[in-house]
Design an enzyme around this catalytic site. Structure first.
Site, PDB file in Angstrom:
ATOM      1  N   ARG A  21       0.813  -1.218   0.000  1.00 37.99           N
ATOM      2  CA  ARG A  21       0.000   0.000   0.000  1.00 37.99           C
ATOM      3  C   ARG A  21       0.844   1.264   0.000  1.00 37.99           C
ATOM      4  O   ARG A  21       0.483   2.269  -0.616  1.00 37.99           O
ATOM      5  CB  ARG A  21      -0.916  -0.027   1.237  1.00 37.99           C
ATOM      6  CG  ARG A  21      -1.657   1.256   1.535  1.00 37.99           C
ATOM      7  CD  ARG A  21      -2.407   1.143   2.867  1.00 37.99           C
ATOM      8  NE  ARG A  21      -1.523   0.766   3.961  1.00 37.99           N
ATOM      9  CZ  ARG A  21      -0.741   1.625   4.624  1.00 37.99           C
ATOM     10  NH1 ARG A  21      -0.731   2.907   4.281  1.00 37.99           N
ATOM     11  NH2 ARG A  21       0.020   1.206   5.622  1.00 37.99           N
ATOM     12  N   ARG A 127     -13.598 -18.346  25.195  1.00 35.63           N
ATOM     13  CA  ARG A 127     -14.122 -17.136  24.549  1.00 35.63           C
ATOM     14  C   ARG A 127     -13.475 -15.870  25.112  1.00 35.63           C
ATOM     15  O   ARG A 127     -14.064 -14.788  25.058  1.00 35.63           O
ATOM     16  CB  ARG A 127     -15.638 -17.066  24.732  1.00 35.63           C
ATOM     17  CG  ARG A 127     -16.359 -18.291  24.173  1.00 35.63           C
ATOM     18  CD  ARG A 127     -17.844 -18.249  24.468  1.00 35.63           C
ATOM     19  NE  ARG A 127     -18.523 -19.461  23.985  1.00 35.63           N
ATOM     20  CZ  ARG A 127     -19.815 -19.699  24.117  1.00 35.63           C
ATOM     21  NH1 ARG A 127     -20.591 -18.795  24.731  1.00 35.63           N
ATOM     22  NH2 ARG A 127     -20.346 -20.819  23.651  1.00 35.63           N
ATOM     23  N   CYS A 146      -3.675  -3.543  12.640  1.00 40.35           N
ATOM     24  CA  CYS A 146      -2.680  -4.550  12.240  1.00 40.35           C
ATOM     25  C   CYS A 146      -2.678  -5.692  13.254  1.00 40.35           C
ATOM     26  O   CYS A 146      -2.758  -6.856  12.884  1.00 40.35           O
ATOM     27  CB  CYS A 146      -1.305  -3.912  12.141  1.00 40.35           C
ATOM     28  SG  CYS A 146      -1.181  -2.649  10.855  1.00 40.35           S
ATOM     29  N   ARG A 166      -2.405  -9.401  11.584  1.00 41.02           N
ATOM     30  CA  ARG A 166      -2.624  -9.661  10.154  1.00 41.02           C
ATOM     31  C   ARG A 166      -1.492  -9.107   9.298  1.00 41.02           C
ATOM     32  O   ARG A 166      -1.168  -9.645   8.226  1.00 41.02           O
ATOM     33  CB  ARG A 166      -3.948  -9.038   9.695  1.00 41.02           C
ATOM     34  CG  ARG A 166      -3.935  -7.531   9.762  1.00 41.02           C
ATOM     35  CD  ARG A 166      -5.063  -6.842   9.019  1.00 41.02           C
ATOM     36  NE  ARG A 166      -4.897  -5.398   9.114  1.00 41.02           N
ATOM     37  CZ  ARG A 166      -4.224  -4.659   8.236  1.00 41.02           C
ATOM     38  NH1 ARG A 166      -3.651  -5.210   7.184  1.00 41.02           N
ATOM     39  NH2 ARG A 166      -4.116  -3.350   8.405  1.00 41.02           N
ATOM     40  N   SER A 167      -0.913  -7.989   9.756  1.00 46.21           N
ATOM     41  CA  SER A 167       0.121  -7.283   8.998  1.00 46.21           C
ATOM     42  C   SER A 167       1.145  -6.760   9.987  1.00 46.21           C
ATOM     43  O   SER A 167       0.773  -6.132  10.983  1.00 46.21           O
ATOM     44  CB  SER A 167      -0.502  -6.124   8.211  1.00 46.21           C
ATOM     45  OG  SER A 167       0.487  -5.335   7.579  1.00 46.21           O
ATOM     46  N   HIS A 207       6.504  -8.632   7.356  1.00 48.59           N
ATOM     47  CA  HIS A 207       7.322  -8.132   6.256  1.00 48.59           C
ATOM     48  C   HIS A 207       8.408  -7.169   6.717  1.00 48.59           C
ATOM     49  O   HIS A 207       8.294  -6.505   7.755  1.00 48.59           O
ATOM     50  CB  HIS A 207       6.435  -7.437   5.210  1.00 48.59           C
ATOM     51  CG  HIS A 207       5.438  -6.492   5.817  1.00 48.59           C
ATOM     52  ND1 HIS A 207       4.144  -6.886   6.140  1.00 48.59           N
ATOM     53  CD2 HIS A 207       5.532  -5.188   6.182  1.00 48.59           C
ATOM     54  CE1 HIS A 207       3.494  -5.857   6.668  1.00 48.59           C
ATOM     55  NE2 HIS A 207       4.324  -4.824   6.701  1.00 48.59           N
ATOM     56  N   TYR A 209      10.326  -3.908   5.217  1.00 47.85           N
ATOM     57  CA  TYR A 209      10.316  -2.917   4.143  1.00 47.85           C
ATOM     58  C   TYR A 209      11.693  -2.823   3.489  1.00 47.85           C
ATOM     59  O   TYR A 209      12.724  -3.003   4.150  1.00 47.85           O
ATOM     60  CB  TYR A 209       9.874  -1.553   4.679  1.00 47.85           C
ATOM     61  CG  TYR A 209       8.380  -1.459   4.881  1.00 47.85           C
ATOM     62  CD1 TYR A 209       7.529  -1.288   3.798  1.00 47.85           C
ATOM     63  CD2 TYR A 209       7.822  -1.567   6.151  1.00 47.85           C
ATOM     64  CE1 TYR A 209       6.154  -1.218   3.969  1.00 47.85           C
ATOM     65  CE2 TYR A 209       6.449  -1.507   6.337  1.00 47.85           C
ATOM     66  CZ  TYR A 209       5.622  -1.329   5.240  1.00 47.85           C
ATOM     67  OH  TYR A 209       4.259  -1.279   5.414  1.00 47.85           O
TER      68      TYR A 209
END
Length: 264
Positions: A21, A127, A146, A166-167, A207, A209
């Site tokens: 992105r 839960r 994220c 997630r990221s 990731h 960069y």
């Protein structure tokens, strides 16, 4: 913190080149997990210096349910500045979803209060979950979450926490996230009368960069030092009553800071 170094090495050796992105470009792997025994020391990266003040104040800001950067600015923290609008607002991000998740009938759910209460009443529940990923609100957020879901687990009188992210920006963000959720687990353990178990960090797209690759190699060239210890004020029994002064980090002797630009 060999777990973190192992992740950096995996991305450098096996990462796929991907567009993203921000337009920066990344090396990325999908699916990874790290485990930290919280009784063995506070998992704060030692191969570069981390800003404890920013870590603590961001977590307290989340727990307040706040989504405006004024509180952060009042305490000298600028990590959210790039995403805030002219009024300092970020939309319905983490704190809002944690404390005021909107319901279809116009009400709100305080997920943090609920999960702490459930740990006390029914520690064997499966839960014990808090989520910041609200599909109805994602487009209204300055930055979608994220670190989007975490679950507590109680066994043998010990509290563990697993985070799904997630990221993950492995160089700038992940060390920060490890320390933040380890600290949250300590806080919840204290107010529920439990001992410390593990922090389990699970990733989707993790990731590096392209403009952080040399910094990562520099960090990997450094030898990790002993983990510090974190002590909480034992008088605090309410998860929302913690203040910055209630946290004491001892024995943190990191290598120097490594500068890197954040991808916005």
């Amino acid at each position: 913190m060999h777990q973190y170094h192992d992740l950096l090495e995996r991305i450098l050796s096996d990462g796929a080149q991907k567009h993203d992105r921000t337009g920066t470009g990344t090396l990325s792997v999908f699916g990874h997990q790290m485990r930290f025994n919280l009784a063995a020391g506070f998992p704060m990266v030692t191969t570069k210096r981390l800003p404890l003040k920013a870590i603590v104040h961001e977590l307290l800001w989340f727990l307040k349910g706040d989504t405006n950067i004024k509180y952060l600015h009042d305490h000298g923290v600028t990590i959210w500045d790039e995403w805030a609008d002219a009024n300092g607002d970020l939309g319905p991000v983490y704190g809002y979803q944690w404390r005021s998740w909107p319901t279809s009938d116009g009400g709100q759910i305080d997920q943090i209060s609920n999960v702490v209460d459930m740990i006390r009443r029914n520690p064997d529940s499966r839960r014990l979950i808090v989520t910041a990923w609200n599909p109805a609100d994602v487009e209204k957020m300055a930055l979608p979450p994220c670190h989007c879901l975490f679950q507590f687990y109680v066994a043998n009188g010990k509290l563990s926490c697993q985070l799904y992210q997630r990221s993950a920006d492995v160089f700038l963000g992940v060390p920060f996230n490890i320390a933040s959720y380890a600290l949250l687990t300590m806080m919840v353990a204290q107010v529920t009368g439990l001992k410390l178990g593990e922090f389990v960090h699970s990733f989707g797209d993790v990731h590096l960069y392209s403009n952080h690759i040399e910094q990562a190699r520099l960090q990997l060239s450094r030898t990790p030092r002993p983990l510090p210890t974190m002590t909480l004020n034992p008088d605090v029994k309410d998860i929302f009553a913690f203040r910055y002064e209630d946290f004491a980090l001892a024995g943190y002797d990191p290598h120097p800071h490594i500068k890197a630009e954040v991808a916005v």
